[in-house]
Motif scaffolding. Structure first.
Motif: not given
Length: 519
Positions: A168-175, A450-457
């Motif tokens: 649904t959006h860029a997610d480089y954590q998947l592997p 502010e944490l939500t934004a930081a984790v999204d980054k």
């Protein structure tokens, strides 16, 4: 390294990864039909009759979709494999998939499977099987891994060796995420015919196959000759037992009941004196106080801050862990990409400051709280004594371990609890569990914007980007300064073994046994 592609020839690089127990209830002996003897099952280059007897823990369920303890990943990794696995530092490397590649904007990742993969029953493990397994994990109404797969929009299998995951959006954590329970591939033949049976009879493609299981007592596994990396498995089998009693574990190792066992810090010297080998392996586990910020008095930030300064972490580490580990103010250990050096001594023990903060919060005369725990003695009592010095009178409430998760994290009706957190396969997943509004270990169910934004980054930053450690550390810094969680000290994995067992691989996240032999 090209951020878009990973293959089996690439070197490992540090980037990364729980402990929440929930019992299965009353159990019975479950006999599973064994497919041949241990000797005949060895096969390949890992022949022999060496069996590892591991005093450790049995899983809450052998079905990774419904396993309720992150700690289960250690035993489930014996019988399941995923598209990826984690290297000793916690970075994703190839497993069932030999390579993967992201598209330009990070919204699609394509995995290439190794040819000729099989489940332990001999059935083909192809892209369609992977798709069905992942779809079950993300769509089953009762799935406990579905919250980690919300970024997955669709899974497709265009050919037998290609798995495409649209996001649904860029997610480089998947592997990283797919290296743990969330990505363990379950044989569709099992969950389409008898899904409930997976709780006691796993159907995977891991290095071993479960042949018999007595709930709460013993699991017997034999080597799986069809495992994709079978050549690295030298053991003919593994027997897994519940966590040994601290007072008898050394004697049990000497008698041969186990040849490898987890031991507490208090038994390290005794184990060495008994002639046992001891390995202290750094892990992602950290001791914590889980604070419910929706419950008074912890709905006042100054009371939360006072609590953080009231704890003498050095004393806890020395007394409870016998010095094995390090004082910690954050969820990640040193050496992990998410460890923030600027948060290394964020809330040093300062009882005077704690008293001052309590006075500012209107509690100059002290206050009463309830400290909930599943352990009657030891750490809760030491914390109680420390809090009393600053005017916090803590009543200790002991609840059964089997009810701990339900009461603390589902009902959310306790003020503060003594617990441990052992990370997750991906850093973002760890943030979600600890700090997310639906996070299991966030009883207050609030997340600072502010944490939500930081984790999204963090989610949108490729793991091999030179900016990734900086972005991740910034999220850690935001988390430990804006949330009520109190981190205490790291908890290494301490394993004692007899001299007949070779050295164990020191993987930070999951204990693995490639190359291990029993003489």
């Amino acid at each position: 390294m090209n951020r878009a592609t990973v293959s089996s020839s690439l070197p490992s690089s540090p980037s990364r990864r729980s402990f929440l127990g929930l019992g299965l209830g009353a159990g019975a002996a479950l006999a599973l039909a064994a497919c041949g003897s241990s000797k005949g099952a060895s096969g390949g280059t890992g022949t022999g009759s060496s069996v590892l007897k591991w005093g450790w823990a049995l899983p809450t369920s052998w079905d990774p979709v419904f396993s309720s303890a992150g700690w289960d990943v250690h035993t489930l990794s014996l019988v399941y494999a995923g598209l990826t696995k984690l290297d000793p530092h916690g970075a994703a490397v190839p497993a069932l998939a030999s390579a993967w590649k992201y598209n330009a904007d990070g919204t699609r990742v394509t995995f290439t499977l190794r040819p000729g993969l099989k489940f332990s029953d001999g059935a083909a493990l192809d892209a369609t099987a992977v798709k069905k397994s992942l779809d079950r994990g993300r769509t089953d109404p009762k799935s406990l891994v579905a919250p980690q797969l919300t970024s997955v929009k669709a899974v497709s299998a265009p050919d037998p060796t290609t798995v495409v995951i649209d996001l649904t959006h860029a997610d480089y954590q998947l592997p990283n995420l797919l290296a743990g329970k969330t990505g363990m591939v379950v044989n569709p033949a099992a969950f389409t015919t008898n899904a409930a049976g997976l709780a006691s009879k796993p159907a995977g493609s891991g290095p071993f196959t479960l042949t018999s299981y007595t709930q709460n007592a013993k699991a017997v596994l034999r080597r799986n000759p069809t495992y994709w990396d079978a050549a690295a498995i030298k053991l003919s089998g593994v027997e897994v037992y519940p966590l040994p009693d601290a007072s008898t574990v050394v004697a049990a190792l000497q008698s041969g009941q186990y040849n490898v066992a987890q031991i507490p810090g208090s038994q390290v010297e005794a184990a060495k004196a008994a002639g046992l080998e001891v390995q202290v392996i750094p892990s992602m586990v950290v001791a914590t106080l889980d604070v419910n910020s929706s419950k008074a008095p912890f709905d006042n930030p100054k009371v939360v801050e006072a609590l953080k300064y009231a704890i003498d972490r050095e004393a806890l580490l020395k007394t409870q862990a016998f010095g094995h580990g390090e004082v910690s103010y954050q969820p990640f250990p040193k050496g992990y990409a998410g460890y923030d050096p600027n948060s290394a001594n964020l809330f040093p023990y300062d009882p005077d400051k704690a008293k001052e903060l309590l006075a500012q919060a209107g509690h100059a005369g002290g206050l009463d709280v309830t400290l909930t725990t599943a352990v009657a003695q030891g750490e809760p009592e030491q914390i109680q004594a420390q809090l009393k010095k600053v005017g916090i009178n803590a009543k200790i409430e002991v609840i059964p371990q089997a009810q701990f998760t339900q009461i603390i994290y589902i009902q959310h009706d306790r003020q503060v609890a003594v617990d441990q957190f052992a990370g997750r396969d991906s850093a973002v997943q760890a943030f979600q569990v600890l700090f997310g509004e639906e996070g299991l270990m966030n009883p207050g169910r609030t997340t600072p914007p502010e944490l939500t934004a930081a984790v999204d980054k963090v989610t949108r930053t490729p793991l091999d980007s030179p900016d990734y450690p900086t972005v991740l550390q910034a999220a850690t810094a935001t988390a430990v300064r804006s949330t009520p969680n109190v981190f205490l000290y790291t908890v290494p994995r301490i394993l004692a073994r007899t001299k007949s067992v070779s050295a164990l691989p020191e993987f930070t996240v999951v204990q693995r046994f490639e190359g291990v032999s029993v003489g």
